[in-house]
Design an enzyme around this catalytic site. Structure first.
Site, mmCIF file in Angstrom:
data_model
loop_
_atom_site.group_PDB
_atom_site.id
_atom_site.type_symbol
_atom_site.label_atom_id
_atom_site.label_comp_id
_atom_site.label_asym_id
_atom_site.label_seq_id
_atom_site.Cartn_x
_atom_site.Cartn_y
_atom_site.Cartn_z
ATOM 1 N N HIS A 96 -10.264 2.406 -8.948
ATOM 2 C CA HIS A 96 -9.016 2.726 -9.662
ATOM 3 C C HIS A 96 -7.857 2.986 -8.687
ATOM 4 O O HIS A 96 -6.917 3.701 -9.018
ATOM 5 C CB HIS A 96 -9.191 3.950 -10.579
ATOM 6 C CG HIS A 96 -10.418 3.873 -11.425
ATOM 7 N ND1 HIS A 96 -10.430 3.333 -12.680
ATOM 8 C CD2 HIS A 96 -11.698 4.259 -11.166
ATOM 9 C CE1 HIS A 96 -11.659 3.390 -13.182
ATOM 10 N NE2 HIS A 96 -12.456 3.934 -12.280
ATOM 11 N N SER A 136 13.498 -9.145 7.885
ATOM 12 C CA SER A 136 14.445 -9.201 6.777
ATOM 13 C C SER A 136 15.796 -9.664 7.296
ATOM 14 O O SER A 136 16.184 -9.346 8.422
ATOM 15 C CB SER A 136 14.582 -7.803 6.156
ATOM 16 O OG SER A 136 15.799 -7.703 5.445
ATOM 17 N N LYS A 149 12.720 -4.173 9.199
ATOM 18 C CA LYS A 149 11.584 -4.635 8.406
ATOM 19 C C LYS A 149 10.575 -5.491 9.157
ATOM 20 O O LYS A 149 10.919 -6.312 9.994
ATOM 21 C CB LYS A 149 12.093 -5.430 7.206
ATOM 22 C CG LYS A 149 12.834 -4.570 6.210
ATOM 23 C CD LYS A 149 11.883 -3.775 5.341
ATOM 24 C CE LYS A 149 11.593 -4.602 4.108
ATOM 25 N NZ LYS A 149 10.598 -4.000 3.263
ATOM 26 N N GLU A 165 1.477 -11.942 1.065
ATOM 27 C CA GLU A 165 2.118 -12.040 -0.255
ATOM 28 C C GLU A 165 2.142 -13.481 -0.756
ATOM 29 O O GLU A 165 1.898 -13.757 -1.932
ATOM 30 C CB GLU A 165 3.559 -11.512 -0.179
ATOM 31 C CG GLU A 165 3.640 -10.022 0.106
ATOM 32 C CD GLU A 165 5.043 -9.624 0.532
ATOM 33 O OE1 GLU A 165 5.989 -9.838 -0.249
ATOM 34 O OE2 GLU A 165 5.206 -9.127 1.670
#
Ligand code: ARG
Length: 472
Positions: free
Chosen positions: A169, A290, A296, A303
């Protein structure tokens, strides 16, 4: 009938294999719409291989003269060489790869080229080309899977003793190790390797000789063609041979399952790379920055792989939908099969390679992972098992450990072993001084050495089992 060398084709459309019947031809846009060359040009070498086996058989069976068969085979071999060398380019204006190859043959050999299609239809031709292609490419993909599993297993070995929280969970559940987690992933990919192998076994039958749907009255030798092309046997039923795309469904499903696996692994990586978790440090070369936020370092590769799983799932749905309710035997709808499966196969291959590069270069943060094992009462199950070992029924032991967790939360302690022995004994007399040793994260992991468990020695055994499977 004259040969194309005598009568240059002046129509605006490329030469087609079905020109005789239809006086009026589709307009250019309509022709291009129904053409499949942009997709099936990938089958060029397989188409040539299928034709070589076919003409050789036609010659042996006396269906065409032996010298003609030999000349056709030689020319086809030359065409294959030229395609590989790049000196012959597939004409993007052709209708499909089958008419392109037959056209080249006819341009070069005249009537001999016109003999090649005896006893054959593009329906069995495309089925054989597709299967031959998959027999070449799917083993390569299994190799990519094996390479990826090997990288994971190497990392698992390196981190066999690196304790980290295991989650259910997405809540801290019990301490495990990074090695245990990586072997979990490897086991899933090993099953994927098996799924591709299963599909290959079933598709290993040669449809050539099935014609359009009803075979041929010519004395074709299907056994010989199947053997020459490296198939286990010819397919059983001609109608099934041209209608069947189960192999595309099975491989599309195997691709989708593999991609779903990768998407889950990548989700773990994205979470672990976050500042909140900081369990891993991705290599800079496997991260991106970024355009606006100078600080970043993003896990874009993970992803994107996660995102690409959507394609493979979509392609599987496309294939299923394509086949649903399709009347027997061949229908042009089937032409749509290749684009979807090719895309899935390409996607899996690219993603495995990227995932492997990322996994080979990331570093697990042992300290952060160990620190995260304290504070979520991950030792509570082990506290209960400690009491069970001393004779307490599990349900009572579970309740005692739960009460200890409540005590800790009220008392501001982050772990059961931050309480004194007296406080522990107040909940159960069965606690002794050895509990402090027994409930450390490393001890909780070490004790779980059952087959399948996260104990370092057991994880190393699992690694050995998977390594052995990769050798077979
Ligand atoms: N391009 C077709 C396909 O991919 C080849 C078979 C064409 N057969 C036909 N009867 N139109 O399925």
């Amino acid at each position: 009938m004259k040969d194309n060398r005598d009568t240059p084709d002046t129509s605006p459309l490329p030469r087609v294999l079905w020109g005789g019947r239809l006086e009026e031809k589709p307009e250019a846009e309509a022709f291009a719409f129904q053409a499949s060359i942009a997709v099936d040009c990938r089958l060029a070498l397989e188409d040539v291989a299928g034709s070589r086996a076919h003409v050789t058989m036609l010659g042996r069976q006396g269906i065409i003269p032996a010298e003609t068969a030999a000349a056709l085979d030689r020319e086809l071999a030359r065409i294959a060489g030229e395609l590989e060398a790049g000196s012959l380019a597939v004409d993007p204006a052709a209708e499909d790869i089958h008419s392109f190859i037959e056209g080249v043959l006819t341009d070069r050999l005249g009537d001999a080229g016109r003999m090649v299609h005896a006893g054959r239809s593009r329906n069995d031709q495309v089925a054989v080309d597709f299967r031959l292609y998959l027999k070449r490419v799917v083993p390569e993909l299994r190799g990519e899977l094996a390479g990826t599993i090997r990288v994971l297993l190497n990392r698992a070995e390196e981190y066999a003793d690196a304790v980290m929280p295991g989650y259910t969970h997405l809540q801290r559940a019990q301490p495990v190790t990074a090695g245990h987690h990586l072997v979990a992933w490897s086991t899933a990919l090993e099953r994927d390797r098996g799924r591709f192998a299963d599909a290959l076994t079933r598709l290993d039958e040669c449809p050539l000789g099935s014609g359009a749907l009803a075979g041929s009255g010519l004395p074709l030798d299907r056994e010989a063609v199947a053997k020459a092309l490296g198939f286990a046997r010819p397919t059983l039923n001609a109608m099934d041979s041209v209608a069947d795309r189960d192999f595309a469904l099975e491989l599309g499903a195997a691709c989708a399952v593999t991609m779903i696996h990768l998407s889950r692994f990548c989700e773990d990586l994205v979470v672990w790379a976050s500042e909140e978790f900081k369990f891993i440090n991705l290599a800079e070369s496997w991260s991106t920055g970024s355009s606006i936020m100078p600080q970043k370092k993003n896990p874009d590769f993970a992803e994107l792989i996660r995102g690409k799983a959507g394609r493979a799932a979509g392609n599987l749905v496309t294939l299923l939908t394509l086949l649903k309710g399709l009347p027997y035997a061949y229908d042009k709808d089937l032409q749509e099969d290749k684009e979807s499966l090719f895309d899935s196969l390409d996607t899996v291959k690219a993603c495995l390679r990227m995932f492997r590069g990322m996994m080979g270069s990331l570093v697990f943060n042992r300290e952060r992972m160990e620190v995260a094992c304290v504070g979520g009462f991950l030792e509570a199950t082990d506290a209960a098992e400690y009491l069970v070992r001393r004779g307490l029924p599990f349900r009572k032991a579970h309740e005692t450990a739960a009460l200890l967790v409540r005590d800790c939360i009220q008392g501001g302690q982050r772990s059961i072993i931050e309480r004194s022995l007296g406080e522990l004994k107040a909940r159960s007399e069965l606690f002794e001084a050895d509990v402090y040793e027994a409930l450390s994260p490393a001890a909780c992991v070490a004790v779980r050495k059952l087959p399948g468990g996260p104990a370092p020695e057991e994880v190393r055994r699992q690694i050995g089992v998977l390594r052995k499977k990769l050798e077979d």
